[in-house]
Motif scaffolding. Sequence first.
Motif, PDB file in Angstrom:
ATOM      1  N   ARG A   1       0.870  -1.187   0.000  1.00 39.23           N
ATOM      2  CA  ARG A   1       0.000   0.000   0.000  1.00 39.23           C
ATOM      3  C   ARG A   1       0.905   1.235   0.000  1.00 39.23           C
ATOM      4  N   VAL A   2       0.689   2.151  -0.961  1.00 39.63           N
ATOM      5  CA  VAL A   2       1.583   3.301  -1.110  1.00 39.63           C
ATOM      6  C   VAL A   2       0.787   4.569  -1.394  1.00 39.63           C
ATOM      7  N   VAL A   3       1.416   5.700  -1.089  1.00 45.00           N
ATOM      8  CA  VAL A   3       0.910   7.003  -1.523  1.00 45.00           C
ATOM      9  C   VAL A   3       2.027   7.660  -2.309  1.00 45.00           C
ATOM     10  N   ALA A   4       1.664   8.330  -3.404  1.00 43.44           N
ATOM     11  CA  ALA A   4       2.666   8.950  -4.271  1.00 43.44           C
ATOM     12  C   ALA A   4       2.651  10.459  -4.089  1.00 43.44           C
ATOM     13  N   PRO A   5       3.799  11.088  -3.803  1.00 39.43           N
ATOM     14  CA  PRO A   5       3.845  12.548  -3.839  1.00 39.43           C
ATOM     15  C   PRO A   5       3.363  13.043  -5.204  1.00 39.43           C
ATOM     16  N   PHE A   6       2.725  14.212  -5.229  1.00 39.81           N
ATOM     17  CA  PHE A   6       2.309  14.722  -6.542  1.00 39.81           C
ATOM     18  C   PHE A   6       3.521  15.031  -7.411  1.00 39.81           C
ATOM     19  N   ASN A   7       4.683  15.318  -6.783  1.00 37.20           N
ATOM     20  CA  ASN A   7       5.906  15.532  -7.541  1.00 37.20           C
ATOM     21  C   ASN A   7       6.387  14.219  -8.139  1.00 37.20           C
ATOM     22  N   VAL A   8       6.692  14.217  -9.426  1.00 40.27           N
ATOM     23  CA  VAL A   8       7.451  13.118 -10.022  1.00 40.27           C
ATOM     24  C   VAL A   8       8.910  13.556 -10.005  1.00 40.27           C
ATOM     25  N   ALA A   9       9.778  12.757  -9.390  1.00 35.96           N
ATOM     26  CA  ALA A   9      11.166  13.151  -9.215  1.00 35.96           C
ATOM     27  C   ALA A   9      12.089  11.966  -9.463  1.00 35.96           C
ATOM     28  N   CYS A  10      13.311  12.255  -9.943  1.00 36.60           N
ATOM     29  CA  CYS A  10      14.224  11.167 -10.318  1.00 36.60           C
ATOM     30  C   CYS A  10      15.020  10.636  -9.129  1.00 36.60           C
ATOM     31  N   GLY A  11      15.307  11.513  -8.156  1.00 38.14           N
ATOM     32  CA  GLY A  11      16.064  11.094  -6.986  1.00 38.14           C
ATOM     33  C   GLY A  11      17.556  11.286  -7.078  1.00 38.14           C
ATOM     34  N   HIS A  12      18.086  11.608  -8.277  1.00 38.77           N
ATOM     35  CA  HIS A  12      19.541  11.691  -8.395  1.00 38.77           C
ATOM     36  C   HIS A  12      20.061  12.963  -9.053  1.00 38.77           C
TER      37      HIS A  12
ATOM     38  N   GLU B   1      20.759  17.151  -9.031  1.00 39.15           N
ATOM     39  CA  GLU B   1      21.251  17.984  -7.926  1.00 39.15           C
ATOM     40  C   GLU B   1      20.106  18.448  -7.024  1.00 39.15           C
ATOM     41  N   ASN B   2      19.011  18.898  -7.634  1.00 40.91           N
ATOM     42  CA  ASN B   2      17.889  19.374  -6.817  1.00 40.91           C
ATOM     43  C   ASN B   2      17.307  18.249  -5.974  1.00 40.91           C
ATOM     44  N   CYS B   3      17.120  17.067  -6.553  1.00 41.90           N
ATOM     45  CA  CYS B   3      16.591  15.940  -5.775  1.00 41.90           C
ATOM     46  C   CYS B   3      17.533  15.579  -4.631  1.00 41.90           C
ATOM     47  N   GLU B   4      18.843  15.554  -4.913  1.00 40.41           N
ATOM     48  CA  GLU B   4      19.796  15.217  -3.858  1.00 40.41           C
ATOM     49  C   GLU B   4      19.746  16.228  -2.714  1.00 40.41           C
ATOM     50  N   ASN B   5      19.395  17.472  -3.042  1.00 40.23           N
ATOM     51  CA  ASN B   5      19.314  18.513  -2.019  1.00 40.23           C
ATOM     52  C   ASN B   5      17.924  18.602  -1.382  1.00 40.23           C
ATOM     53  N   GLY B   6      17.020  17.683  -1.765  1.00 46.42           N
ATOM     54  CA  GLY B   6      15.687  17.658  -1.166  1.00 46.42           C
ATOM     55  C   GLY B   6      14.633  18.431  -1.923  1.00 46.42           C
ATOM     56  N   TYR B   7      15.017  19.069  -3.036  1.00 47.41           N
ATOM     57  CA  TYR B   7      14.066  19.885  -3.794  1.00 47.41           C
ATOM     58  C   TYR B   7      13.392  19.040  -4.872  1.00 47.41           C
ATOM     59  N   THR B   8      12.601  18.059  -4.433  1.00 49.83           N
ATOM     60  CA  THR B   8      11.994  17.122  -5.379  1.00 49.83           C
ATOM     61  C   THR B   8      10.900  17.767  -6.221  1.00 49.83           C
ATOM     62  N   GLY B   9      10.400  18.922  -5.788  1.00 48.26           N
ATOM     63  CA  GLY B   9       9.437  19.657  -6.609  1.00 48.26           C
ATOM     64  C   GLY B   9      10.080  20.336  -7.794  1.00 48.26           C
TER      65      GLY B   9
ATOM     66  N   ASN C   1      15.315  16.337 -14.201  1.00 42.16           N
ATOM     67  CA  ASN C   1      15.412  15.217 -15.152  1.00 42.16           C
ATOM     68  C   ASN C   1      14.073  14.719 -15.689  1.00 42.16           C
ATOM     69  N   VAL C   2      12.987  14.920 -14.946  1.00 42.95           N
ATOM     70  CA  VAL C   2      11.731  14.237 -15.305  1.00 42.95           C
ATOM     71  C   VAL C   2      10.883  15.005 -16.327  1.00 42.95           C
ATOM     72  N   ASN C   3      11.275  16.238 -16.622  1.00 38.22           N
ATOM     73  CA  ASN C   3      10.444  17.086 -17.476  1.00 38.22           C
ATOM     74  C   ASN C   3      11.358  18.076 -18.193  1.00 38.22           C
ATOM     75  N   PRO C   4      12.017  17.638 -19.272  1.00 39.91           N
ATOM     76  CA  PRO C   4      13.055  18.455 -19.916  1.00 39.91           C
ATOM     77  C   PRO C   4      12.593  19.889 -20.213  1.00 39.91           C
ATOM     78  N   GLY C   5      13.463  20.847 -19.865  1.00 31.80           N
ATOM     79  CA  GLY C   5      13.159  22.252 -20.103  1.00 31.80           C
ATOM     80  C   GLY C   5      12.367  22.906 -19.001  1.00 31.80           C
ATOM     81  N   PHE C   6      12.084  22.148 -17.922  1.00 30.30           N
ATOM     82  CA  PHE C   6      11.227  22.656 -16.854  1.00 30.30           C
ATOM     83  C   PHE C   6      11.698  22.020 -15.558  1.00 30.30           C
ATOM     84  N   ALA C   7      11.699  22.765 -14.475  1.00 35.06           N
ATOM     85  CA  ALA C   7      12.106  22.202 -13.188  1.00 35.06           C
ATOM     86  C   ALA C   7      10.883  21.675 -12.449  1.00 35.06           C
TER      87      ALA C   7
END
Length: 387
Positions: free
Chosen positions: A82-93, A95-103, A107-113
Amino acid sequence: MSMNAVVYKGPHEVAVEDVDEPEIQHPNDVVIDITTTCICGSDLHMYEGRTAAEPGIVFGHENMGIVSEVGEAVSSLEVGDRVVAPFNVACGHCENCENGYTGFCTNVNPGFAGGAYGYVAMGPYTGGQAEKLRIPYADFNALKLPEGDAHEDSFALLADIFPTGWHGTELANLEAGDSVAVYGAGPVGLMAAYSAKLKGASDIYIVDRVPSRLELAEEHCDATPINFEEGDPVEQIKDLHGGGVDKGVDAVGYQAVDPDKEADGAYDPARENPAVVINNLIRTVRPTGELGIPGLYVPEDPGAPDDMAAQGRIGIDFGLLFEKGQALGTGQCNVKEYNRELRDMIVAGRADPSWVVSHRVGLDEAPEMYEAFDNREEGVTKVLLEP
């Protein structure tokens, strides 16, 4: 294989239609059977035709369910979880994801953060107001929940509004003992006020025009309700709290209603003023206080009240902000920063945000519920859909 899903047809129209079921596309994907998905206030921006959303998009970025398929590279999830998914889709690796900025994943949406499910310009990720959903980078993005169906309503809110309300108070650096004013008593505003209570705020004020929402805030958040139809909300708060509050949260965004603009009583776009809440917060918060702005603002708005706002530019009283030495934080919530600890607070009985839920209905009732929510009808605060 096909499934039912909520499909955008055009301004003020959605329909439940057959669409293709999601499939594993990458070894780290999972597919879930949706048990609960929510209608969000930010879905209304697309529903109203106020974005570049094209007909055919499947809505739904607040999703939870049971894992039904697992990609061969997934290591922490298995069928039946059983899982819940953050509305953010994030790669996890990145720089922003590594720093906690998964929003703000790069990487997941080229040309857009940043990426999200079922949302215009937020990538190719189909929404979850449907029977099934694909979760990419699943080891990183799916948060495991206890087995069974306990806390279903509360856990569903971990996808967006509970963390986003919490994020509003974090952006304002709210600490125990602070006084705070929250503008907007929709779901995110109510969760911001609730978060302020959980964090030990001393005085909480919440501003809206819908009595049932203000009553919820008073009952569950110990907040002082401020109805902006009954007088300038800034003056109302200052009458109660002297020179202004320590912190402020904007849980409204660019479709803010201006109390000084007349209307026929119903929600009326002619009353909009996209700068009114930020400017009221600048006036409400004391000198050197801080503002948290999780309310949605957009770089372009086809339905804006004027040409400047159509380009995402609004008339902020920056001189007053500077004069008062205030700080502000903005941006969408990095859900993963908060969802694990908020889940654990729910499990431990320290938090129960489910009181914000007003409706749990079948997916087939989505068109009627979108209309009711969009009209800001009394008693419609948070709508959960069950496929």
